[in-house]
Design an enzyme around this catalytic site. Structure first.
Site, short mmCIF file in Angstrom:
data_model
loop_
_atom_site.label_atom_id
_atom_site.label_comp_id
_atom_site.label_asym_id
_atom_site.label_seq_id
_atom_site.Cartn_x
_atom_site.Cartn_y
_atom_site.Cartn_z
N ASP A 79 -25.97 -11.24 21.21
CA ASP A 79 -27.32 -11.03 21.70
C ASP A 79 -28.28 -11.18 20.52
O ASP A 79 -27.85 -11.18 19.36
CB ASP A 79 -27.42 -9.63 22.32
N LYS A 80 -29.56 -11.32 20.80
CA LYS A 80 -30.53 -11.46 19.71
C LYS A 80 -31.30 -10.18 19.47
O LYS A 80 -31.17 -9.54 18.43
CB LYS A 80 -31.52 -12.61 20.00
N THR A 81 -32.10 -9.76 20.43
CA THR A 81 -32.97 -8.61 20.24
C THR A 81 -32.16 -7.34 20.10
O THR A 81 -31.39 -6.97 20.98
CB THR A 81 -33.95 -8.48 21.43
N PHE A 87 -42.46 -4.28 36.03
CA PHE A 87 -41.68 -5.40 35.49
C PHE A 87 -40.25 -5.37 36.01
O PHE A 87 -39.67 -4.30 36.18
CB PHE A 87 -41.68 -5.31 33.96
N LYS A 133 -49.87 -8.62 32.33
CA LYS A 133 -49.31 -9.18 31.10
C LYS A 133 -47.87 -9.61 31.39
O LYS A 133 -47.19 -9.00 32.23
CB LYS A 133 -49.33 -8.18 29.95
N THR A 180 -29.39 -15.13 24.61
CA THR A 180 -30.54 -14.24 24.63
C THR A 180 -31.31 -14.37 25.93
O THR A 180 -31.32 -15.43 26.56
CB THR A 180 -31.47 -14.53 23.43
N ASP A 188 -34.50 -14.08 25.92
CA ASP A 188 -35.80 -14.66 25.58
C ASP A 188 -35.84 -16.13 25.96
O ASP A 188 -34.82 -16.78 26.15
CB ASP A 188 -36.07 -14.53 24.08
N LYS A 236 -24.44 -14.67 30.78
CA LYS A 236 -23.79 -14.41 29.49
C LYS A 236 -22.28 -14.33 29.66
O LYS A 236 -21.52 -14.92 28.90
CB LYS A 236 -24.33 -13.12 28.88
N ASP A 265 -26.26 -4.90 22.09
CA ASP A 265 -26.69 -3.51 21.95
C ASP A 265 -27.28 -2.93 23.22
O ASP A 265 -27.59 -1.74 23.25
CB ASP A 265 -27.73 -3.40 20.83
#
Length: 1111
Positions: free
Chosen positions: A357-359, A498, A521, A635, A637, A720, A740
């Site tokens: 994962d990235k974040t 969201f 947003k 990710t 994103d 994933k 994480d």
């Protein structure tokens, strides 16, 4: 019907029977022995030895006493039974702790199941799934910590209902994040969702008491519904061992068949001569049949009964090394590394693909507001000149008494525009102060603490606070903001929350002047699709700014608003209430309403926040790449949201002709050198195709495997796992997944090995993982040190274990040709019993627990040492065949040299020494010395424990034979100790010791010669590094790394895999409290040098500690 006892009783729900007890244990006092034995005898080796024990009860078949089989079998079963008993006692203890939690039952009757009063006596954990009725807090809120569920702190909202109010809800299920129900009060129907439920396992915080109606109890609770059996992961060595054990069974049957045929021939040709002297004649075929089963008993040592127990001990010890490693301890969060499983350690040394994962995994998941674009103008990162140097100019926020002193911004022009009253800029920050689900806490006047659902939201609200739009407080119906010093209260009409599908969030508020406004947003691509056509020019300029922000690896959001007609709003609210109280397809109906109102938006601008990389990430990726490990980043994103990780991955290697290739619909990014014969993008990966569909997955895999690094964007949690399964299915390589967050759980479970990062997104990834630690950089130590050592030790153990057992057994086989195939043993019965349990058990365990080819410093200096594990070079079917051939040679030497030496031999005094007992003693002593020397040759790293166990085992052997062959033991148990005086009569002869020396030399001479020639002519990477270790007395300093500048132009985006928002909780009156302070650090040391990218210094291995070079 949650509070209808009669109806629930028909479905046998626990809430209707009053049984709220849970049971995770497997045994009780009466069932432990039979159930545990039944489970253990399902293992093939144990069942085989039970079969041998039955054979030994037949006098015509058995040629060995009963204890030769009973003692090893009982010892193995007892050790496993003790471990299972300890584990189940812990489960019983946990069950009693949970089941004995005290709650007060206020109402229990026919028309209602239970009404509970919970009082937090030192952090009470809820004992059932409750519908919250009331609490001691203002607005009847409950502060809870769901650490046992997802590691977070949350708030539950009051539900205004009475115990006898009709409540309808979904049946028991395992969805922790979803609850659907309704209640009817005074003719009105109200919606029930997950935010009004206290789940079993959550802990009350800062709440004196609460009332709750039991919805689910006992095994029906959502926590227990999630406690299903986890898929048992097996290593590649485990699977290979199963194949080899079956092969050994077949090989054993062939040897027994050969000896049985030999017995039949001997009985036919020679045995008939002795028939007259036997009390009862036996035919040759029947004798061969009995001999077959006799040799099955004698040659049973070729089937390793103690192998599985030894493997578990080795794995347990290597797991403790991971838990005790201070260099993987993170003092800032007081988090040590943890091996959550003991069955996969050697698999850590064979990893070929890492899915990350990235974040929060590669990055810190701590966001800082760096730049923004407002009404077509970009702000942030302004430069000033101080002397001869250009420096970033930090903005002074002293004019704002409520500003956060930790906030930093570097463009003073934005402050000037805000204070000048620019309407677009003020609307921009007003949106940031209103459109969120952040919970404020103000302990002292002006000291605000924000608790946000995600770090992104916290960074944006803090930015608005410093620029004069301070989010001060909220209630379920209002939001209070200090706008440039003036207190303004907005009426909160709706929160459009969201989720993974919407990828945006909106709020609808009414200003004090009565104006209705929707603020929104979200991801820029989603917002741009819903903009009014009048914003086309502004959209183009903002898109350019977004590309600039993405080139720096920043995460971006687009901001927009819309004024709403009051009459339309009233009609929309009525339809929203109907959809919100629907029992079927509630989410789909709400999404349709949200889609309807979020159209025709006006663009305000965009934000850019930075998620910095964790310390040591570039160095870790560099090291893993040198170890030939492929890294795939999966990710949530969008393209460019992974820009910083792409930059990191490219730090360690700059190719000529690297190009990024994006496919938005196929969610994959390629970084690779362009081969001359290929054209990219591949025609088959069109922008309309989905790469994980059946007809595309092979093309995806084929193309991705040509890349050094693959970055998959916009990936859902399920996708994933599908990517991981795709590589596992077709590449037949060992995979590791690291993440994480809860969105990484499916990926972690799908991979061969799952690693959880204890980060900012809760504990669900850790709870589902096999190994856990706090920082990504510790992964290189887990793999390159602990994983490689574990694999090396396990392979050495297996090769040596099979070698000594086959050598031991083949001597019996050769002896059969000289004893008329009579199934007589070549050794003393007690030696057969104690060989694997006493004489050779501890030395091989010390080898498997302490050995290392080079220390950890050299493992980092030469990551290429990791590659043999990926290729299965240390243990495979070929290595097993070589081990068997080595055993055949050793057994020939160990049998025929003592046999030839003892043939027609006399003592110094002229007495005859040629007898069976003297030969057996000489053969078994030569065997033990030979396998001990082989163990010494295999040992690379000598410790005091290795020396003690090796020499101690030999000493124990000689002490045992002199004791068991003594006159006293013979007179005590004559039938069990027949070798009276053999030791003292044989071991005092020089020719016996000379035979031992000659046998030992002949056994090890080919091994030493082969290893010498191999190191001289075909040295491996291990041989080269070990030679360098000898040459380098002083460790060389670590070279300094020069970081490259990144030049990416990819756009960042809203994370696709974030959790469901808190919008409904805000409107219901949910407040978050600050997480309690952590306990003091376990160790007082500072962070590891690796975290600070400093050279690490370890002690060198001196020459006297090094054994001779060997593989």
């Amino acid at each position: 019907r949650a509070n209808d006892r009669e109806l629930n009783l028909s479905y046998k729900y626990a809430v209707s029977t009053g049984d709220n007890a849970i049971k995770t244990s497997k045994y009780n006092v009466f069932t432990f022995l039979p159930l545990n034995l039944f489970e253990q005898f399902q293992r093939l080796a144990n069942a085989y030895f039970l079969f041998l024990l039955c054979l030994q009860s037949i006098p015509e078949v058995s040629s060995l006493p009963w204890y030769t089989t009973v003692v090893p079998l009982v010892l193995v079963l007892s050790m496993t039974m003790a471990k299972d008993c300890s584990d189940d006692m812990n489960r019983h203890r946990c069950d009693r702790q949970v089941n004995n939690r005290k709650v007060e039952v206020l109402i229990e009757g026919e028309s209602v199941s239970f009404l509970l009063l919970c009082k937090p006596d030192s952090q009470c954990l809820e004992s059932a799934d409750l519908l919250l009725l009331s609490s001691s807090e203002p607005l009847n809120l409950v502060y809870i910590e769901t650490a046992e569920l997802d590691g977070c702190v949350s708030v539950c909202c009051m539900c205004l209902c009475l115990p006898f109010t009709p409540v309808r809800c979904e049946p028991p299920n395992n969805r922790l994040d979803k609850f659907t129900g309704t209640l009817t009060l005074k003719g009105e129907t109200y919606s029930l969702d997950n935010e009004r439920i206290l789940l079993r396992g959550c802990t009350l915080r800062n709440t004196q008491w609460c009332f709750g109606l039991v919805v689910f109890g006992g095994p029906d609770t959502k926590l227990m519904q999630n406690c299903g059996r986890t898929t048992f992961k097996r290593t590649s060595i485990d699977r290979l061992m199963n194949v080899l054990v079956l092969s050994i069974f077949g090989f054993l049957m062939i040897m027994c068949l050969i000896l049985a045929i030999g017995n039949g021939i001997w009985e036919y040709q020679e045995g008939s001569k002795f028939a007259a002297f036997l009390p009862k004649g036996v035919s040759a075929p029947f004798s061969a049949f009995l001999t077959f089963w006799s040799y099955v008993i004698i040659l049973n040592t070729v089937v390793p009964i103690s192998l599985y127990v030894s493997v578990e001990i080795i794995r347990l010890g290597n797991s403790f090394y991971i838990n005790w490693d201070r260099k993987m301890y993170y003092p800032k969060s007081d988090t040590p590394a943890e091996a959550r499983t003991t069955t996969l350690n050697e698999e850590l040394g064979q990893i070929k693909y890492i899915f990350s994962d990235k974040t929060g995994t590669l990055t810190q998941n701590i966001m800082t507001f760096n730049k923004c674009s407002i009404n077509g103008k970009s702000y942030g990162e302004a430069w000033g000149v101080v002397g001869l140097f250009r420096t970033k100019k930090k903005v002074d926020f002293s004019w704002n008494n409520l500003a956060d002193p930790k906030f930093c911004f570097h463009d003073n022009s934005l402050v000037e525009v805000v204070r000048a009253g620019n309407p677009e800029v003020q609307a921009f920050f007003r949106l940031l102060a209103l459109c969120h689900t952040v919970m404020p806490e103000e302990k002292k006047e002006g000291e605000l603490y924000y608790q946000a659902q995600s770090p992104d939201e916290g960074a944006l609200v803090t930015a608005a606070r410093n620029f004069g739009f301070v989010f001060r407080s909220r209630t379920p119906e209002s939001i209070t903001v200090v706008e440039m010093g003036e207190l303004v209260t907005y009426e909160l009409l709706a929160v459009l929350d969201f989720n993974n599908v919407r990828k945006r969030m909106s709020v609808i508020v009414r200003s004090p002047e009565g104006k209705l406004t929707l603020y929104c947003k979200g991801a820029d691509t989603i917002i741009f699709e819903r903009l009014s056509p009048s914003c086309s020019n502004l959209t183009e300029v903002t898109t350019e700014h977004l590309n600039e922000f993405a080139g720096e690896g920043l995460r971006t959001l687009a901001l927009a608003y819309k004024d709403i007609d009051p009459e339309y709003m009233e009609d929309w609210k009525l339809r929203h209430h109907v959809a919100n109280t629907a029992m079927d397809e509630r989410e789909e109906k709400l999404d349709a309403l949200y889609e309807e109102i979020e159209k025709g938006l006006l663009l305000l601008g965009s934000t850019a926040v930075e998620d910095k990389l964790q310390d040591g990430v570039p160095q870790t990726i560099e090291q893993l790449s040198k170890a030939d490990i492929k890294i795939w980043v999966l990710t949530g994103d969008k393209q460019g949201g992974s820009s910083s990780s792409e930059y990191t991955i490219r730090l360690y290697h700059i190719w000529t002709g690297i190009v990024p290739i994006f496919h938005e619909q196929s969610f994959i990014t390629f970084l690779l050198p362009i081969p001359s014969h290929l054209t990219f993008p591949p025609p088959s990966l069109s922008t309309q195709a989905f790469a994980l569909e059946k007809d595309m997955e092979m093309e995806l895999l084929r193309t991705a495997c040509m890349c050094q690094t693959v970055i998959c964007c916009r990936v859902t949690p399920l996708q994933k796992a599908q990517v991981v399964e795709l590589v596992k299915k077709y590449k037949q390589a060992v995979t590791l997944a690291i993440g994480d967050g809860a969105n990484d759980v499916s990926m972690i479970k799908a991979a061969h090995i799952g690693v959880g990062i204890s980060g900012q997104e809760g504990m669900q990834a850790v709870l589902s993982s096999d190994y856990s630690f706090a920082q990504f950089r510790y992964l290189q130590r887990l793999l390159l040190v602990h994983g490689r050592w574990s694999y090396l030790r396990m392979c050495k153990f297996l090769r040596y274990f099979f070698y000594k057992n086959f050598t031991f057994t083949f001597v019996h086989f050769w002896y059969g040709f000289f004893c008329g195939f009579s199934a007589q043993t070549a050794y003393d019965d007690w030696f057969i019993t104690l060989f694997n349990l006493v004489y050779t058990a501890l030395p091989v365990l010390s080898l498997s627990l302490f050995d290392q080819d080079v220390n950890d410093w050299w493992s980092f200096q030469y990551p290429q040492l990791y590659t043999p594990g990926q290729l299965n070079q240390y243990f495979s079917k070929r290595a097993f065949v070589y081990t068997v051939l080595h055993s055949v040679y050793s057994s020939l030497v160990l049998f025929f040299i003592p046999w030839a030496a003892m043939y027609d031999t006399v003592r110094d005094d002229g007495k005859d020494i040629v007898d069976y007992q003297s030969f057996a003693l000489l053969a078994q002593t030569c065997l033990l010395i030979a396998v001990s020397i082989q163990l010494g040759l295999d040992t690379h790293y000598w410790t005091a424990m290795n020396q003690f166990f090796l020499w101690g085992s030999l000493s124990v052997y000689f002490a045992v034979i002199f004791t068991m062959y003594s006159n006293g033991m013979f007179l005590t148990l004559t039938s069990s100790f027949p070798f009276i005086g053999t030791a003292r009569n044989s071991l005092n002869q020089p020719n016996v010791w000379l035979t031992m020396l000659l046998t030992s030399i002949l056994c090890v001479l080919p091994v030493v010669a082969y290893r010498f020639l191999r190191i001289l002519l075909w040295p491996t990477i291990n041989d080269k590094v070990r030679y360098k270790v000898r040459q380098d007395k002083v460790l060389p300093p670590t070279p300094r790394r020069v970081q490259a500048r990144r030049t990416s132009t990819r756009r960042s985006g809203y994370a696709f895999s974030h959790a469901q928002g808190y919008g409904d909780l805000v409107t219901s009156g949910k407040f978050l409290r600050r997480t309690p302070k952590r306990r003091p650090a376990l160790f007082s040391q500072t962070d590891s040098p690796l975290a600070q990218t400093q050279p690490q210094f370890y002690r060198t291995i001196s020459e006297r500690e090094e054994p001779p070079l060997s593989p």
